[in-house]
Design an enzyme around this catalytic site. Sequence first.
Site, mmCIF file in Angstrom:
data_model
loop_
_atom_site.group_PDB
_atom_site.id
_atom_site.type_symbol
_atom_site.label_atom_id
_atom_site.label_comp_id
_atom_site.label_asym_id
_atom_site.label_seq_id
_atom_site.Cartn_x
_atom_site.Cartn_y
_atom_site.Cartn_z
ATOM 1 N N GLU A 156 0.815 -1.216 0.000
ATOM 2 C CA GLU A 156 0.000 0.000 0.000
ATOM 3 C C GLU A 156 0.852 1.272 0.000
ATOM 4 O O GLU A 156 1.706 1.453 0.867
ATOM 5 C CB GLU A 156 -0.952 -0.020 1.203
ATOM 6 C CG GLU A 156 -1.859 1.188 1.315
ATOM 7 C CD GLU A 156 -2.734 1.427 0.082
ATOM 8 O OE1 GLU A 156 -3.353 0.466 -0.403
ATOM 9 O OE2 GLU A 156 -2.787 2.572 -0.395
ATOM 10 N N THR A 171 -5.650 1.454 -5.598
ATOM 11 C CA THR A 171 -5.321 0.041 -5.359
ATOM 12 C C THR A 171 -5.973 -0.868 -6.396
ATOM 13 O O THR A 171 -5.345 -1.798 -6.909
ATOM 14 C CB THR A 171 -5.808 -0.428 -3.975
ATOM 15 O OG1 THR A 171 -5.363 0.487 -2.986
ATOM 16 C CG2 THR A 171 -5.289 -1.822 -3.653
ATOM 17 N N HIS A 221 -1.588 3.514 4.560
ATOM 18 C CA HIS A 221 -2.595 4.205 3.748
ATOM 19 C C HIS A 221 -2.854 5.581 4.350
ATOM 20 O O HIS A 221 -2.883 5.733 5.570
ATOM 21 C CB HIS A 221 -3.888 3.380 3.728
ATOM 22 C CG HIS A 221 -4.894 3.846 2.720
ATOM 23 N ND1 HIS A 221 -5.575 5.028 2.835
ATOM 24 C CD2 HIS A 221 -5.326 3.276 1.568
ATOM 25 C CE1 HIS A 221 -6.376 5.183 1.794
ATOM 26 N NE2 HIS A 221 -6.245 4.127 1.008
ATOM 27 N N ASP A 246 1.582 -0.115 -4.929
ATOM 28 C CA ASP A 246 0.376 0.014 -5.764
ATOM 29 C C ASP A 246 0.243 1.385 -6.439
ATOM 30 O O ASP A 246 -0.219 1.485 -7.570
ATOM 31 C CB ASP A 246 -0.904 -0.374 -4.994
ATOM 32 C CG ASP A 246 -1.225 0.510 -3.798
ATOM 33 O OD1 ASP A 246 -0.370 1.319 -3.395
ATOM 34 O OD2 ASP A 246 -2.346 0.374 -3.254
ATOM 35 N N HIS A 247 0.671 2.452 -5.747
ATOM 36 C CA HIS A 247 0.548 3.818 -6.293
ATOM 37 C C HIS A 247 1.256 4.744 -5.334
ATOM 38 O O HIS A 247 1.709 4.308 -4.269
ATOM 39 C CB HIS A 247 -0.923 4.219 -6.456
ATOM 40 C CG HIS A 247 -1.750 3.981 -5.227
ATOM 41 N ND1 HIS A 247 -1.669 4.790 -4.110
ATOM 42 C CD2 HIS A 247 -2.616 2.982 -4.901
ATOM 43 C CE1 HIS A 247 -2.476 4.321 -3.174
ATOM 44 N NE2 HIS A 247 -3.060 3.214 -3.612
#
Length: 418
Positions: A38, A82, A197, A256-257
């Site tokens: 994450e 995600t 997150h 993921d990003h």
Amino acid sequence: DGSELSEVENYIHANHKEPSVEMFEDAKGRNIINISLESLQSFVINNEMDGHEITPFLNSLTKDKDTFYFDNFYHQTGLGKTSDAEFIVENSIYPRNGSAVFFTHSGNTYDSMSEKLAQNGYFTNVMHANNRSFWNRDIMYKALGIEKFYDVESYTIGEGQAVNWGMKDIPYFEQSVEMMKDMPKPFASRMITLTNHHPFDLDDEDMLIPPYTSNSKTLNKYFQTARYLDESIKVLFDELKESGLYDNSIIVMYGDHYGISENHNKAMGMYLDKEVTAFDNAELQKVPFYIHIPGNGKGKVMHELGGQMDVRPTVLNLVGIDTKEDLQFGSDLFSKEHEDFVIFRDGRFVTDKYVYAHEVCYDAETGEPTDAELCAPYIERASTELDYSDTIINGDLLRFKDGQDDNEKKLPEMKGKE
Ligand code: GP9
Ligand code: MN
């Protein structure tokens, strides 16, 4: 009809890259554990914050003989975050611009990595301690042919085991390995972490390093949750070894990003000790990508320029499944023919020589703006490729592909919760 399909197919087949002879089948028959890290960006890897190592375990893997660490690897997600990363890794097709494909096109036919693995005898599943309908996952996973979804109801969240968005990553990994012991072998599990997150909240006892000090509370806390995520991966490795699953598995991990948006450029500039330009922002879209193959011994840091689009072909080739006939935009990162060209969902791109961002062509070496003409051929190709990808999704073109017309019947039935 399927006439648009042949044009896209021609483009994709013309760009096909042969798998690497040295790596094809290196992980054949093993369980595949594919982890979504994450919000983890590459700038924290092998880096420090006020003298504290941020990701000690992931750093040690970059020097490990069984690990391939890709330090020039980019996320290619859009608004679906995600879920976009999941979409790319499964399909090697771009997600949509301006909306989340998991919501808009969950009724399409896909030729996903999971479906392909299931056809080759793997038990395919996703493990994620959140509600099953978040990001429309329950519906989309069915379209992707994923056999089982271990959602929040598969986990027991004890006292002190939740923070921020939900279950903490350490107990999540511990309980997940317990469930893996009972899975049919070989299995292919996609695992989605959650603690790192936004807004990066953590309980005091899980803060293994102090916060950073800048005008961005977000960046300040990010280092601490990234440190926690790193610790959780170490726990996962330990648990896998203890359970006996380790030797017969491979562990693939991708960021993921981004976690830190451009809104925090000022604080980021303070940390990186430079002014953050559009060029730097593009570079900051690098996310870590790891392939860990216990006992392989060929591991090294790979500088190949790649992106999430390349995960599907790379992983499938590693387990000995050819993807030559598949409609995918990525290619095998171990292939000698792999091209240094990564297109972002928003039209930015990176090559070995240029970075194109906010309509400026930058010299990749110096980070300075250069002659726009030099980027022109790539701008053209980037837009063609994104258009072809959109055409596939908007026209649901994979349903016309050979062998896909009876897709409905071929899909394994979604197994319910136990
Ligand atoms: C939620 C998790 C986070 O289940 O995957 O989603 P994100 O906000 O990062 O897309
Ligand atoms: Mn995410």
